[in-house]
Design a protein around this motif. Structure first.
Motif, short mmCIF file in Angstrom:
data_model
loop_
_atom_site.label_atom_id
_atom_site.label_comp_id
_atom_site.label_asym_id
_atom_site.label_seq_id
_atom_site.Cartn_x
_atom_site.Cartn_y
_atom_site.Cartn_z
N TRP A 11 46.23 34.68 32.59
CA TRP A 11 47.23 34.29 33.37
C TRP A 11 47.13 36.07 33.86
O TRP A 11 46.62 36.63 34.96
CB TRP A 11 48.91 34.77 33.41
CG TRP A 11 49.62 33.57 33.46
CD1 TRP A 11 49.68 32.55 32.58
CD2 TRP A 11 49.90 33.49 34.76
NE1 TRP A 11 49.84 31.38 33.10
CE2 TRP A 11 50.40 31.56 34.96
CE3 TRP A 11 49.43 33.47 36.44
CZ2 TRP A 11 50.44 30.75 35.62
CZ3 TRP A 11 49.92 33.00 36.79
CH2 TRP A 11 50.65 31.47 37.49
N THR A 13 43.74 37.50 32.49
CA THR A 13 42.59 37.22 33.10
C THR A 13 42.74 37.32 34.79
O THR A 13 41.90 37.76 35.56
CB THR A 13 41.77 36.84 32.15
OG1 THR A 13 42.24 37.62 30.98
CG2 THR A 13 40.27 36.71 32.77
N GLN A 14 43.90 36.22 34.82
CA GLN A 14 43.11 35.89 36.58
C GLN A 14 43.71 37.20 37.22
O GLN A 14 42.87 36.87 38.09
CB GLN A 14 44.31 34.47 36.50
CG GLN A 14 43.04 33.40 35.73
CD GLN A 14 44.69 31.57 35.43
OE1 GLN A 14 45.34 31.97 35.55
NE2 GLN A 14 44.27 30.94 35.88
N ILE A 15 45.03 37.09 37.30
CA ILE A 15 45.56 37.86 38.02
C ILE A 15 44.70 39.81 38.23
O ILE A 15 43.94 40.14 38.64
CB ILE A 15 46.55 39.03 37.15
CG1 ILE A 15 47.69 37.30 37.62
CG2 ILE A 15 47.30 40.15 38.06
CD1 ILE A 15 48.04 36.73 38.84
N VAL A 17 41.03 39.32 37.64
CA VAL A 17 40.11 38.81 38.63
C VAL A 17 40.13 38.82 40.37
O VAL A 17 39.46 39.61 40.68
CB VAL A 17 39.82 37.24 38.46
CG1 VAL A 17 38.09 36.69 39.34
CG2 VAL A 17 39.17 37.29 37.06
N ILE A 18 41.66 38.43 40.62
CA ILE A 18 41.73 38.11 41.92
C ILE A 18 42.55 40.08 42.12
O ILE A 18 41.72 40.44 43.56
CB ILE A 18 43.73 38.06 42.18
CG1 ILE A 18 43.09 36.23 41.81
CG2 ILE A 18 43.89 38.97 43.01
CD1 ILE A 18 45.15 35.51 41.43
N ALA A 20 40.69 42.35 40.83
CA ALA A 20 39.40 43.42 40.86
C ALA A 20 38.12 43.17 42.29
O ALA A 20 37.98 43.61 43.01
CB ALA A 20 38.60 43.17 39.94
N VAL A 21 38.50 41.75 42.79
CA VAL A 21 38.12 40.97 43.98
C VAL A 21 39.03 42.13 44.90
O VAL A 21 37.71 41.95 45.65
CB VAL A 21 38.39 39.50 43.98
CG1 VAL A 21 37.82 39.16 45.66
CG2 VAL A 21 36.96 39.02 42.79
N THR A 22 39.50 41.57 45.48
CA THR A 22 40.44 42.81 46.11
C THR A 22 40.25 43.81 46.26
O THR A 22 40.30 44.86 47.20
CB THR A 22 41.77 42.21 45.85
OG1 THR A 22 42.12 40.83 46.42
CG2 THR A 22 43.25 42.66 47.49
N GLY A 23 40.46 44.30 45.19
CA GLY A 23 40.23 46.28 45.62
C GLY A 23 38.48 46.41 45.77
O GLY A 23 38.49 47.39 45.72
N CYS A 200 40.95 50.53 38.06
CA CYS A 200 41.41 49.98 38.89
C CYS A 200 42.29 48.47 39.30
O CYS A 200 43.07 48.55 40.07
CB CYS A 200 40.01 49.90 39.40
SG CYS A 200 38.47 50.40 40.02
N THR A 288 38.44 35.03 48.85
CA THR A 288 39.60 35.84 48.18
C THR A 288 39.19 37.41 48.42
O THR A 288 40.33 37.92 48.78
CB THR A 288 39.96 35.82 46.69
OG1 THR A 288 39.54 34.25 46.87
CG2 THR A 288 41.05 36.62 46.09
#
Lengths: 531, 49
Positions: A11, A13-15, A17-18, A20-23, A200, A288
């Motif tokens: 969980w 790791t998944q959060i 990634v979300i 990092a991608v958004t940031g 971040c 995303t």
């Protein structure tokens, strides 16, 4: 022996990634540039070209950039000129890549300046200066004297006169700028590391939570529905709704904002994508990132700043095209924080987190040029960063001195942050749709994809996007040719600061054209040596 | 705020929120997504020198 909690780790790791991608996408454009532009074009009317551009251009072109970048990387190129040359073996293609150099580099020059304003405002909230300003601005019957805040911002940024920041002997603006520059280049020299990524990963959710709290405060202000109406009602003050939609400059600005905000047509995505593995996902990552960016921009940035600006500054001040689009947030938000409980802490946190979000964006802006210097000229990262540091210092210094009414900054922001991004995006849609071809292009997007991208995206990129961009471009040119007021070309000849800013941009472009020419010679020699 | 304004606002804010929520759902439920998804922050440019 206890088993490790793999569910929790998964969980996290998944959060992560979300976030990092958004940031990666979230920055000053969401909370400052977007509200400023939307306010200039009176909110509701602006949102239509904005969303059309998002769906027809922004998201499809983001996918196309990731795909072309990864393809170019698989052929051994990481710089925009190199990638274009790999996809389209034509003499002109690497030189068109100069847009992928000057867009991120010149935007960096003013982005880091605005970053320093965020750092400064965070500091002033922390040391109590903003609280003192609030006491001075408080009116006996409630509310604020907005001029106090506007004067403070103008004084800090040197808006009143060119050379104001260097003549007055004040150390503060220069000190904050120096700190920002130093932090950026320290991170660029080191290269991004896991440490920065982890840092971040808590800063992003903290920024969103802080923004959500500020949003709650704004939505509980008296008469807030008037402010919301200013932002969302599909009408304008001076002309009818349909007539307002016929303004090509608004369509150009809205499209430019989508590109700026999503980092599309910047040269950044195509460079970073070139470092990906063949089977890495680009479809869901890009989607995303765009979604997270739009959530922060529309649901948070726009909902906070514009209604608050309308309520605290008044419609006339908000719509007056004064200075740069970035200024509105700095004039408005301190009054919002002053009116809320724990406003000092909230103000510090908001501007500091915005500063952090801006840093993660600004350090990525120099990677395209670093990639060219490394692969085109054989320089290492440190030498590349040193050369770029010198070039960008010239530009930021130019903006620091020529600060009157933010004319120089606005000129950079228009010609590079709107016009050149537009040109680069147009070229990339043509490259993807007509040179690479939609079959090969869509196959590249599909490789490793975690979501299926609709086939219609290929046809959008080949036929609709170039037509859309060309129509707006030609309409804008036609309007520029027929009006004097607000004419960007006339301003070059009328205003010496605008002229100098355009000449500076041309010099930077000239420098990169020389570097690209040298790189092409080197690539040709390398290819001949191999055959 | 007019009726049109409420409609535009709810569609816009609701739309981007739903879109982001859907993406988050996809990431959380797509096997192996985290190993293959990347952003500028975490992409290694392999040029430390």
């Amino acid at each position: 022996m206890a088993q490790p909690n793999t569910q929790k780790e998964s969980w996290g790791t998944q959060i992560g990634v979300i976030l990092a991608v958004t940031g990666s996408a979230v920055g000053l454009g969401n909370f400052l540039r977007f509200p400023g532009l939307a306010a200039q074009y009176e909110g509701g009317a602006f949102m239509i070209p904005y969303f059309v551009a998002l769906l027809v251009l922004g998201v499809p072109l983001a996918w196309a950039e990731w795909a072309m970048g990864r393809l170019g990387g698989s052929r051994g190129f990481n710089s925009t000129p190199g990638i274009y040359r790999a996809i389209w073996p034509n003499r002109a293609s690497p030189y068109i890549g100069v847009l992928g150099m000057i867009v991120p580099v010149v935007i960096y020059m003013y982005y880091v300046l605005i970053e320093s304003w965020c750092l400064a405002y965070a500091y002033y909230f922390l040391d109590g200066s903003m609280a003192e300003l609030g006491k001075k601005a408080a009116l006996p019957g409630g509310g604020f004297n907005k001029q106090i805040y506007i004067d403070f911002f103008n004084s800090f940024t040197g808006s009143l006169e060119n050379g104001a920041l260097t003549a007055a002997g004040g150390w503060a603006p220069l000190a904050f700028l120096a700190v920002c520059f130093a932090i950026n280049f320290w991170l660029i020299y080191r290269g991004l590391s896991k440490g920065i990524e982890k840092f971040c990963l808590w800063a992003m959710p903290a920024l969103i939570v802080c923004a959500a709290l500020v949003l709650v405060r704004v939505l509980t202000l008296p008469n807030v529905t008037e402010g919301l109406g200013f932002m969302w009602n599909p009408r304008t003050e001076n002309v009818g709704f349909v007539q307002s939609l016929m303004n090509p400059e608004m369509w150009l600005a809205a499209t430019g904002q989508i590109f700026f905000s999503l980092s599309v047509g910047f040269g950044i995505i195509i460079t970073y994508a070139s470092y990906l593995k063949k089977d890495d996902d680009i479809a869901l990552s890009s989607l995303t990132s765009c979604a997270g960016n739009e959530f922060c921009e529309v649901a948070l940035g726009g909902m906070i700043t514009i209604p608050a600006a309308f309520l605290f500054l008044g419609a006339a001040q908000v719509t007056a095209a004064s200075g740069s689009a970035f200024n509105l947030g700095f004039n408005t938000l301190p009054m919002v924080f002053e009116s809320m409980p724990l406003g000092r802490a909230a103000g510090f946190l908001f501007f500091f987190l915005l500063f952090l979000a801006a840093v993660t964006s600004s350090i990525s802006m120099l990677q395209p040029a670093i990639a060219l210097l490394e692969e085109g000229l054989g320089l290492n990262r440190r030498s590349s960063a040193t050369l770029l540091g010198f070039v960008t210092l010239m530009g930021t210094g130019f903006l620091f001195y020529f600060s009157k009414n933010s004319v120089a900054l606005d000129t950079f922001d228009f010609w590079i942050g709107t016009f050149c991004i537009y040109l680069l995006a147009l070229f990339q849609t043509l490259l993807f749709g007509w040179v690479l071809g939609i079959d090969r292009g869509m196959a590249e997007i599909d490789r490793g994809a975690k979501v299926r991208v609709p086939r219609v995206v290929g046809y959008l990129l080949k036929y609709v996007s170039p037509a859309y961009l060309s129509i707006i471009f030609l309409s804008w040119f036609y309007k520029q040719a027929t009006v004097q007021e607000g004419n960007r070309f006339v301003a070059i000849f009328k205003d010496p600061t605008v002229a100098m800013a355009v000449v500076f941009i041309a010099l930077v472009a000239g420098l990169f054209l020389l570097l690209i020419g040298q790189s092409v010679r080197r690539w040709n020699q390398h290819r001949e040596a191999q055959t | 705020m007019t009726l049109g304004g409420w409609v535009v606002m709810l569609l816009s804010v609701g739309g981007v929120t739903a879109w982001f929520s859907w993406c988050v759902y996809q990431v959380l439920h797509e096997p192996g997504a985290t190993r293959k998804m990347h952003s500028q922050i975490d992409i290694d440019t392999r040029d430390r020198g």
